[in-house]
Design an enzyme around this catalytic site. Structure first.
Site, mmCIF file in Angstrom:
data_model
loop_
_atom_site.group_PDB
_atom_site.id
_atom_site.type_symbol
_atom_site.label_atom_id
_atom_site.label_comp_id
_atom_site.label_asym_id
_atom_site.label_seq_id
_atom_site.Cartn_x
_atom_site.Cartn_y
_atom_site.Cartn_z
ATOM 1 N N ASP A 141 0.728 -1.155 -0.110
ATOM 2 C CA ASP A 141 -0.018 -0.004 -0.020
ATOM 3 C C ASP A 141 0.941 1.352 0.146
ATOM 4 O OD1 ASP A 141 -2.391 -1.308 0.018
ATOM 5 O OD2 ASP A 141 -2.634 -1.581 2.262
ATOM 6 N N GLY A 194 -5.813 -0.462 -1.664
ATOM 7 C CA GLY A 194 -5.660 0.434 -1.300
ATOM 8 C C GLY A 194 -6.877 1.079 -0.169
ATOM 9 N N LEU A 246 -2.960 -11.458 -6.794
ATOM 10 C CA LEU A 246 -2.291 -11.409 -7.896
ATOM 11 C C LEU A 246 -1.222 -10.332 -7.721
ATOM 12 C CD1 LEU A 246 -4.550 -12.652 -10.749
ATOM 13 C CD2 LEU A 246 -3.035 -13.885 -9.409
#
Length: 419
Positions: A144, A191, A297
């Site tokens: 992040d 996010g 992924l």
């Protein structure tokens, strides 16, 4: 400083390069036999310490340790398990100290995000009053990119590269089929509060009009009317519209558009915002829409990792050991940017107290005035982080990743500890 053993553990959601940090820790520790005897790894993060489930890394051959640099996942297992406040959960910290004493551990390395840095900080505070304090060093990791002080977080560059590549490739597909098939596509990326990965999707655009045409960032309140107008504009100008959307976008009421239950850290589980907004577009504009969520992924795609990210992940692992043997306690190796072009960086120490439980968001000057894109300043920041390729070796057409033996060290304590 007396020769001691070290404890290393991986925490939180894994990344494509967290094992590169492990490689940096283990290789560097072996270069300091006068300070560090063995490195024990916690099986499944801090849980391994609490349950005295320690992996003896000293039995792993050099070649296997070196192969960690290009192997994704978490070689020793990770966890989502947050230690509570010391005054409320003192038994947890006393158990850690008990296990560390039993195994002559004098160094504690915890590899993870903001919650993990908080754990390292708490352990350092807990051990400060001991006759023989434990040197605690946090090691940054989060896809992040929301850790404070460090210019970027290892794990982010590779996730950002994967997201930008995926968006560029899918945009070519949508553009080719838009006249008779799908003409709106949304890619949902990770996010929660920080839109760094969504912003990085904008790197897919080389020329004016290239996708993504719209970014939906968690730092910008979602306005349905403005959004639909922007979609219509993109369709009119390009014949198709590609959107990169953060899982954590919120409405004017401050609530996530798509939210579920709580995880072990108390964070809201997110996901499903892409189908929500494509259903909205379909209902309001009668467009044929598709969406995708890369999910795991984007954080595990080591086959197309950023070379910058790999090198930085290794560097902070190496620096953590160097800081520790120098006696530096309650710190985290942080990446410091020296220049954008050419991209230059080094590693400095950051106090854990200034990193733990803090969150770095996209700064306002990185977001365009309309809230749907990023500025040139953001591009200058992001571009070097996805640069370069560090391909793993391949065998019979597939990446040839290593799997360690993970031999358990003999237990020395009687009894168990409930998790």
């Amino acid at each position: 400083m007396a020769r001691k053993n070290a404890f290393y553990a991986q925490s939180g959601g894994v990344s494509a390069v967290i094992n590169a940090s492990a490689c940096g820790v283990l290789q560097t520790a072996r270069q300091h036999p006068d300070h560090i005897a063995k490195v024990y790894a916690g099986r499944n993060g801090i849980i391994g310490a609490l349950t005295e489930d320690l992996i003896d890394t000293s039995v792993e051959p050099e070649a296997a340790i070196a192969a960690l640099k290009y192997t994704p996942g978490a070689a020793f297992g990770s966890c989502r398990y947050k230690l509570g406040p010391v005054h409320e959960h003192r038994a947890q910290y006393e158990r850690l100290i008990e296990v560390f004493r039993a195994h002559d551990v004098g160094f504690f390395f915890y590899n993870g995000g903001g919650d993990s840095q908080d754990t390292a900080w708490k352990v350092s505070e807990m051990s400060a009053g001991l006759a023989d304090p434990i040197v605690c060093v946090g090691i940054p990791k989060t896809v992040d990119n929301d850790l404070e002080i460090t210019d970027c977080s290892p794990g982010f560059g590779s996730a950002a590269k994967y997201a930008a590549i995926s968006l560029r490739e899918v945009a070519l597909d949508v553009a080719a089929m838009s006249r008779t098939s799908t003409n709106v596509f949304a890619l949902e990326v990770m996010g929660r509060h920080a839109g760094w990965t969504t912003a990085a999707c904008a790197l897919a655009a080389e020329h004016e009009g290239d996708a993504p045409h719209i970014l939906l960032l968690p730092e910008v309140v979602f306005d349905e009317e403005r959004f639909l107008v922007r979609v219509e504009q993109a369709l009119a100008e390009h014949g198709y519209c590609v959107i990169a959307v953060s899982e954590g976008i919120k409405g004017s009421d401050g609530e996530f558009l798509s939210a579920g239950t709580k995880d072990a850290f108390g964070h809201t589980r997110l996901g499903g915002v892409a189908p929500l907004i494509t259903n909205l577009i379909n209902a309001k504009l009668s467009c044929k829409c598709r969406w995708a969520t890369p999910g795991y992924l984007q954080r595990s795609a080591r086959h197309i990792a950023s070379e910058t990210d790999v090198e930085q992940a290794y560097a902070v692992g190496r620096a953590a050991v160097e800081f520790a043997v120098a006696g530096k306690n309650a710190v985290m190796p942080a990446i410091r940017r020296l220049s954008d072009d050419p991209y230059r960086w080094d590693v400095v120490e950051a106090p854990l107290s200034q990193v733990a439980n803090r969150e770095k968001l996209l700064p306002p000057h990185f977001i365009t005035a309309d809230g749907f894109g990023i500025t040139e300043a953001a591009r200058r920041y992001l571009a070097p982080l996805i640069a370069g390729e560090a391909y793993p070796p391949f065998k019979q057409g597939l990446p040839d990743y290593v799997k360690l033996g993970n031999v358990q060290a003999p237990k020395k304590l009687i009894g168990t500890f409930a998790i």
